[in-house]
Motif scaffolding. Structure first.
Motif, PDB file in Angstrom:
ATOM      1  N   ALA A  59       0.832  -1.210   0.000  1.00 54.55           N
ATOM      2  CA  ALA A  59       0.000   0.000   0.000  1.00 54.55           C
ATOM      3  C   ALA A  59       0.862   1.254   0.000  1.00 54.55           C
ATOM      4  O   ALA A  59       0.522   2.256  -0.656  1.00 54.55           O
ATOM      5  N   LEU A  60       1.984   1.221   0.712  1.00 52.72           N
ATOM      6  CA  LEU A  60       2.887   2.373   0.746  1.00 52.72           C
ATOM      7  C   LEU A  60       3.485   2.641  -0.632  1.00 52.72           C
ATOM      8  O   LEU A  60       3.533   3.793  -1.090  1.00 52.72           O
ATOM      9  N   VAL A  61       3.912   1.587  -1.314  1.00 50.96           N
ATOM     10  CA  VAL A  61       4.492   1.754  -2.654  1.00 50.96           C
ATOM     11  C   VAL A  61       3.450   2.290  -3.629  1.00 50.96           C
ATOM     12  O   VAL A  61       3.718   3.231  -4.396  1.00 50.96           O
ATOM     13  N   ILE A  62       2.246   1.706  -3.600  1.00 55.49           N
ATOM     14  CA  ILE A  62       1.191   2.155  -4.518  1.00 55.49           C
ATOM     15  C   ILE A  62       0.787   3.594  -4.219  1.00 55.49           C
ATOM     16  O   ILE A  62       0.597   4.418  -5.127  1.00 55.49           O
ATOM     17  N   GLY A  63       0.671   3.929  -2.923  1.00 54.44           N
ATOM     18  CA  GLY A  63       0.280   5.289  -2.548  1.00 54.44           C
ATOM     19  C   GLY A  63       1.299   6.331  -2.972  1.00 54.44           C
ATOM     20  O   GLY A  63       0.945   7.372  -3.533  1.00 54.44           O
ATOM     21  N   LEU A  64       2.588   6.058  -2.705  1.00 56.02           N
ATOM     22  CA  LEU A  64       3.636   7.002  -3.099  1.00 56.02           C
ATOM     23  C   LEU A  64       3.726   7.126  -4.623  1.00 56.02           C
ATOM     24  O   LEU A  64       3.960   8.214  -5.154  1.00 56.02           O
ATOM     25  N   PHE A  65       3.507   6.023  -5.302  1.00 55.88           N
ATOM     26  CA  PHE A  65       3.520   6.087  -6.766  1.00 55.88           C
ATOM     27  C   PHE A  65       2.371   6.941  -7.288  1.00 55.88           C
ATOM     28  O   PHE A  65       2.542   7.721  -8.238  1.00 55.88           O
ATOM     29  N   ALA A  66       1.176   6.798  -6.659  1.00 57.51           N
ATOM     30  CA  ALA A  66       0.024   7.597  -7.094  1.00 57.51           C
ATOM     31  C   ALA A  66       0.259   9.088  -6.842  1.00 57.51           C
ATOM     32  O   ALA A  66      -0.161   9.943  -7.635  1.00 57.51           O
ATOM     33  N   VAL A  67       0.944   9.420  -5.721  1.00 57.91           N
ATOM     34  CA  VAL A  67       1.199  10.824  -5.400  1.00 57.91           C
ATOM     35  C   VAL A  67       2.207  11.435  -6.358  1.00 57.91           C
ATOM     36  O   VAL A  67       2.052  12.570  -6.837  1.00 57.91           O
ATOM     37  N   TRP A  68       3.233  10.686  -6.679  1.00 60.61           N
ATOM     38  CA  TRP A  68       4.341  11.236  -7.466  1.00 60.61           C
ATOM     39  C   TRP A  68       4.332  10.779  -8.923  1.00 60.61           C
ATOM     40  O   TRP A  68       5.349  10.920  -9.606  1.00 60.61           O
ATOM     41  N   VAL A  69       3.205  10.236  -9.408  1.00 67.35           N
ATOM     42  CA  VAL A  69       3.189   9.652 -10.744  1.00 67.35           C
ATOM     43  C   VAL A  69       3.549  10.657 -11.832  1.00 67.35           C
ATOM     44  O   VAL A  69       4.298  10.344 -12.772  1.00 67.35           O
TER      45      VAL A  69
END
Length: 285
Positions: A59-69
């Motif tokens: 969830a942390l990886v997916i969340g950070l990716f969504a924020v910084w995509v």
């Protein structure tokens, strides 16, 4: 004013990232604390904590990716010329990640299993996307158990080294040991029947359980084992010495003790009790 503040926070990716990381780690801490205080068996607690760690990491990886995509997309475009160098630099990390996915799909082991990865032997206490943690077990100490060493194995080794699941060997093992003695003119085969009888006597107390456990292993793994009957074999070494080899299926904790008893019987046969040579004289006769 609150709307402007929320808009500012939404546009500030650094603050969003900090909030996301804080929330996920706080949630992980609360869940693991509740699980460790529960009345579940220790093995179940370890598995559930392991699942929480993996899901929160994902969830942390997916969340950070969504924020910084958007920034990541621009960054990827700007470093297109260095893509080859980046792939080489991240090769080990990617290999570990793919190895973790490969192991998860194969389900070759789970938390609590005894495994042998290459030359490393231990109990799996943690397994994430990049590495597997083992609590080392001495494979030669048998009943001595854990060595106290923690092994961190990168998941990339799953592509280059074999993985053996030894979970069925936690209770019973096929133990083989040898005794070597210089040939002094006696016929070494006179001891075979005596040692076979002594081994059968030591195995009598767990014979029925060993047979049931052996059948369980055969049905679960779909293989035919050598059976539970002890095997005694006499050979010679390169120096011409007599070598007595014993193989038996026994509880792991009793393997060393039985080996010592059989070794003592072996030397008593040839040299007799308390230095007498009654056995030796009967053997020569």
């Amino acid at each position: 004013m609150p709307t402007e503040l929320l808009t500012t926070l939404a546009d500030n990716k650094l603050i969003l990232s900090l909030l996301l990381v804080t929330t996920i780690f706080l949630l992980r801490f609360l869940l693991t604390t509740l699980m460790r205080k529960s009345s579940w068996p220790r093995q179940d607690i370890r598995r559930r904590v392991h699942m929480v760690h993996n899901f929160t990491n994902l969830a942390l990886v997916i969340g950070l990716f969504a924020v910084w995509v958007s920034e990541l997309r621009d960054f990827a475009l700007s470093i297109a010329a260095f893509s080859v160098a980046i792939v080489v630099a991240l090769r080990d990390a990617v290999q570990c990640l793919v190895g973790g996915i490969y192991q998860a799909s194969m389900r070759s082991f789970t938390i609590g299993d005894w495994v042998k990865i290459g030359d490393q032997f231990g109990e799996v206490i943690d397994n994430n996307w990049f590495s597997t943690t083992l609590l080392e077990i001495d494979p030669h100490g048998l009943g001595n158990g854990y060595t106290g060493t923690t092994l961190y194995v990168p998941n990339g080794v799953f592509f280059s080294q074999s993985v053996k699941n030894l979970n069925f060997m936690r209770r019973y093992i096929e133990h083989t040991f040898s005794i070597t003695r210089e040939n002094k003119g006696e016929n070494p085969f006179v001891i075979k029947q005596y040692i076979t009888g002594r081994v059968l006597e030591y195995c009598e107390s767990f014979k029925d359980v060993a047979e049931r456990y052996c059948k369980l292993i055969e049905s679960r793994m779909g293989v035919d084992l050598a059976g539970t009957e002890p095997k005694v074999k006499i050979t010679t070494s390169e120096l011409g010495h007599n070598v007595l080899t014993i193989t038996l299926f026994c509880p792991r904790e009793e393997a060393t003790e039985i080996e010592q008893k059989v070794t003592e019987d072996f030397y008593r046969f040839w040299y007799g009790k308390d230095g007498n040579s009654d056995f030796a004289e009967s053997a020569k006769a």
